[in-house]
Design an enzyme around this catalytic site. Structure first.
Site: not given
Ligand code: SAH
Ligand code: SF4
Length: 400
Positions: A109, A122, A129, A133, A136, A358
């Site tokens: 996406e 974005c 990934c 995390c 996420c 996000c």
């Molecule tokens: N992988 C990279 C970039 C993609 S994620 C990273 O982790 O930095 C982009 C941002 O969205 C990151 O800061 C991530 O931690 C945040 N994010 C992920 N899941 C989220 C959620 N459910 N609600 C709000 N922010 C989230």
């Molecule tokens: Fe991967 Fe999501 Fe963690 Fe970013 S926040 S590193 S996209 S698992």
């Protein structure tokens, strides 16, 4: 000529089922080799580059500065291709999300967020990934493959197609900024991301400057310096927790590169100054990382590092094991950090009605169906268990 021959002959190109070579994603030198192989002079590469990245042309027939036989010759072996937009969703707030399908059928996406004086795209770097995390949605997706450089720069080109921004406008662009914050960990796909960003920054093409590009990482410490030196883009770091015990749990790459090492790497990020600060991303999770003690510790950690803090209200998704912090708590947290001298905007969720916010990005094919949604609680539990299993599987592979 078969695919193998092609990929051997043209370094940097992604093999394709039709045996042709996509010129998108190649460096200027690689493009020159392709053109000379087709019998064109080397200097034509500059013209072709201009057609591809400044004018956005996809048909060789439109490249009118080349002689007709040359255009025909190119069309025999090459294509100018990008991912196809199989869905184009528009949120009530103007945010747009494209589901981009790659030639092998995988999907990612890409989200466009229009603002008053600019527009940010974005961009995704992986299908799924590598990391896991806990808050996420993308992290729960099992399938991971790196996107190739053409698939990354292709997202920018696809967005430009849809926004009608060819040739590259000098000012007032709807697509003026890029954040590598879509699906995937960009520093676990560094080579392809670097290649794609260098093409995007090239002044004779798409020409988006490094000052308008931000790469977000969850903390892949060993690659941060190289990213700053080679690309010079702005850095964003997903911190989300101020002690190792919690960060180990919710951002598991912390087990490999703990907070102290992360802070050191950011402190040494090339080009960091008061004019070019690092952005710390901090997702607000109710009762998990949102106390005033956390805020105090955050401020202590940032001391001496030119920083701003982006507080992100947690965006829920089906099966997620967290809730978003209360609004009042987010505000209090923000005020504290702000009073300590760090700009700390609260990121307004954009496009959440189309799951574009996000952490909500995840290929459509894996989202629960309407029937699953109706059996909410059971579904939630089942999904949570399924995600936990996938996460364990991925972490075993990662060795964390
Ligand atoms: N992988 C990279 C970039 C993609 S994620 C990273 O982790 O930095 C982009 C941002 O969205 C990151 O800061 C991530 O931690 C945040 N994010 C992920 N899941 C989220 C959620 N459910 N609600 C709000 N922010 C989230
Ligand atoms: Fe991967 Fe999501 Fe963690 Fe970013 S926040 S590193 S996209 S698992």
């Amino acid at each position: 000529m078969g695919i193998e021959n092609h990929s051997k002959q043209f370094a940097g190109a992604t093999p394709r089922a039709d045996g042709k070579t996509n010129l998108v994603g190649l460096t200027r030198e690689e493009l020159e080799s392709c053109l000379t192989a087709a019998g064109l002079e080397k200097f034509r590469a500059r013209q072709v580059w201009h057609w591809i990245y400044y004018r956005g042309v996809t048909d060789f027939a439109a490249m009118t500065t080349l002689a007709k036989p040359a255009r025909e010759k190119l069309a025999e072996s090459f294509v100018v291709d990008r991912p196809s937009a199989v869905k184009d969703l528009k949120s009530t707030d103007g945010t747009r999300k494209w589901l981009c399908r790659m030639p092998d059928g995988q999907e990612v996406e890409t989200v466009h967020i229009p603002e008053e004086d600019r527009g940010t795209l974005c961009v995704s770097s992986q299908v799924g990934c590598t990391l896991t995390c806990r808050f996420c949605h993308t992290g729960t997706q099992r399938l991971v493959r790196n996107l190739t450089a053409d698939e990354i720069v292709g997202q920018v080109m696809l967005a430009r197609d849809h926004l009608g921004e060819w040739p590259s406008p000098p000012d007032g662009r709807m697509l003026s900024n890029i954040v590598m914050m879509g699906m995937g960990e960009p520093l676990y796909n560094y080579e392809n991301v670097a290649r794609a960003l260098k093409i995007t920054m090239d002044g004779e093409g798409i020409a988006i400057s490094k000052r308008r590009i931000t790469l977000s990482t969850s903390g892949v410490v060993p690659l941060m310096k190289r990213c700053g030196e080679e690309l010079g883009v702005n850095l964003a770091v997903s911190l989300h927790a101020v002690n190792d015990e919690l960060r180990d749990r919710i951002v598991p790459i912390n087990r490999k590169y703990p907070i102290k090492e992360l802070m050191e790497a950011v402190r040494n990020y090339p080009g960091l100054s008061n004019a070019r600060r690092v952005t710390w991303e901090y997702v607000m999770l109710k009762g998990v990382n949102d106390s005033m003690a956390d805020a105090r510790e955050l401020v202590r950690l940032l001391r001496g590092i030119p920083s701003k803090v982006n507080l992100i209200p947690f965006n829920p998704w089906p099966g997620a094991p967290f809730e978003c912090s209360d609004w009042g708590q987010i505000q209090k947290f923000a005020d504290f950090v702000n009073n300590a001298g760090y700009a700390s905007p609260i990121r307004t969720p954009r496009g959440s009605d189309i799951l574009a916010a996000c952490g909500q990005l995840k290929s459509e094919s894996q989202r629960p169906t309407a029937a699953q949604k109706s059996a909410q609680l059971e579904t939630h539990k089942a999904l949570a268990a399924e995600y936990a299993a996938r996460v364990a599987e991925k972490e075993a592979v990662l060795g964390i």
